[in-house]
Design a protein around this motif. Structure first.
Motif, short mmCIF file in Angstrom:
data_model
loop_
_atom_site.label_atom_id
_atom_site.label_comp_id
_atom_site.label_asym_id
_atom_site.label_seq_id
_atom_site.Cartn_x
_atom_site.Cartn_y
_atom_site.Cartn_z
N GLY A 24 163.13 86.77 0.90
CA GLY A 24 162.27 87.90 1.24
C GLY A 24 163.02 89.22 1.25
N ALA A 25 162.28 90.30 1.09
CA ALA A 25 162.86 91.64 1.11
C ALA A 25 163.18 92.06 2.54
N GLY A 26 164.23 92.85 2.69
CA GLY A 26 164.49 93.43 4.00
C GLY A 26 163.37 94.37 4.42
N ILE A 27 162.82 95.09 3.42
CA ILE A 27 161.70 96.00 3.68
C ILE A 27 160.79 96.02 2.46
N ASN A 28 159.50 96.00 2.72
CA ASN A 28 158.47 96.12 1.69
C ASN A 28 157.54 97.23 2.16
N THR A 62 168.55 99.33 13.85
CA THR A 62 167.76 98.12 13.70
C THR A 62 168.19 97.34 12.45
N LEU A 63 168.15 96.02 12.54
CA LEU A 63 168.40 95.13 11.41
C LEU A 63 167.07 94.60 10.91
N SER A 64 166.83 94.71 9.61
CA SER A 64 165.62 94.19 8.99
C SER A 64 166.04 93.28 7.85
N ARG A 65 165.76 91.98 7.99
CA ARG A 65 166.24 91.01 7.01
C ARG A 65 165.11 90.09 6.57
N GLY A 66 165.03 89.86 5.27
CA GLY A 66 164.03 88.95 4.73
C GLY A 66 164.34 87.50 5.05
N GLY A 67 163.30 86.67 5.05
CA GLY A 67 163.48 85.25 5.29
C GLY A 67 163.99 84.54 4.05
N ALA A 68 164.45 83.31 4.23
CA ALA A 68 164.97 82.51 3.12
C ALA A 68 163.84 81.94 2.28
N GLY A 69 164.08 81.84 0.98
CA GLY A 69 163.13 81.18 0.11
C GLY A 69 163.15 79.67 0.31
N PHE A 93 169.43 96.83 6.17
CA PHE A 93 168.48 96.00 5.43
C PHE A 93 169.25 94.90 4.71
N ALA A 94 168.68 93.70 4.70
CA ALA A 94 169.30 92.59 4.00
C ALA A 94 168.23 91.70 3.42
N ALA A 95 168.39 91.33 2.15
CA ALA A 95 167.44 90.41 1.53
C ALA A 95 167.69 89.00 2.04
N GLY A 96 166.64 88.19 2.05
CA GLY A 96 166.78 86.79 2.44
C GLY A 96 167.43 85.98 1.34
N ARG A 97 167.89 84.79 1.69
CA ARG A 97 168.55 83.90 0.73
C ARG A 97 167.51 83.27 -0.19
N GLY A 98 167.72 83.40 -1.49
CA GLY A 98 166.85 82.76 -2.46
C GLY A 98 167.41 81.43 -2.89
#
Length: 234
Positions: free
Chosen positions: A208-212, A187-194, A224-229
């Protein structure tokens, strides 16, 4: 053909029945206290606009949602599984949380349910909009006091929205776990963009965080991938 909407067919169904849905757009629906399968017909594009609530499923009952595109509304997460001891299986679905003034909404929220499976599905948190006190993107998957299996799926947090203040809205997490546990292979879990900045004064938001999580998460494997800030611009 039983009905032109899904809810009347669910209301008439007995435990173990299959509600086969032809192509079209339908209202949200509730499955309460019974085991029913709601499945898109072969090759049919089935779109549900509104909240899908699965509640009070007993340990001897089973619910299946398969082949549905669910677009949440501004009132609640797009799919809510709550207070259900029986198995809830979400397969080959595209689920997007709703938007409202301020923070985006969750795509799938699982609460007090020990056996929930999401397979081969795409979950996207709702995007935030300007005007709220907190303009955060919605999480793709929220888990509280529950056990969830997420296989071969993607969980994408919603995007933050600009604020007329010192902090831009940040992206939502791909996965938020308050209590319980999550097991997730492939599974891919990626945060949203700021949020984008509002020049010249206000900065953008963090990705956003890939996982919280505050509870165990097992990944075999999980990306896991963080969103773009965007605190200072693109």
């Amino acid at each position: 053909v039983f009905s032109t909407d899904i809810q009347p067919a669910i209301d008439a169904a007995a435990n173990g029945d299959l509600v086969l849905v032809r192509a079209g757009a339908y209202s949200g629906f509730t499955i309460g206290g019974k085991g029913v399968s709601v499945v898109a017909d072969a090759g049919a594009a089935v779109v549900v606009n509104g909240v899908v609530l699965v509640i009070n499923v007993s340990v001897s009952q089973r619910v299946l949602l398969q082949g549905l595109t669910v677009n949440g509304d501004p009132s609640a997460p797009a799919i809510v599984a709550q207070d259900s001891m029986g198995a809830i299986w979400i397969e080959s679905c595209n689920v997007t949380g709703g938007t409202r003034t301020g923070p985006g909404l969750v795509a799938i929220s699982v609460n007090s349910s020990p056996t929930v499976v999401t397979e081969r599905s795409s979950l996207t948190g709702g995007n935030a909009t300007t005007g709220g006190a907190v303009n955060m993107g919605g999480p793709a998957l929220h888990v509280a006091n529950a056990k969830v299996f997420v296989g071969d799926s993607q969980c994408l947090g919603g995007n933050g929205a600009p604020t007329a203040g010192p902090g831009g809205g940040f992206g939502g997490p791909g996965l938020r776990v308050l209590s319980g546990s999550v097991f997730g292979p492939g599974t891919l879990s990626r945060g949203g963009a700021g949020a984008a900045p509002l020049p010249p004064t206000f900065p953008g938001g963090l990705g956003g965080a890939g996982i919280n999580t505050e509870a165990p998460v097992t990944t075999l494997p999980w990306t896991f991938a963080a969103g773009r800030g965007l605190p200072h611009g693109r």
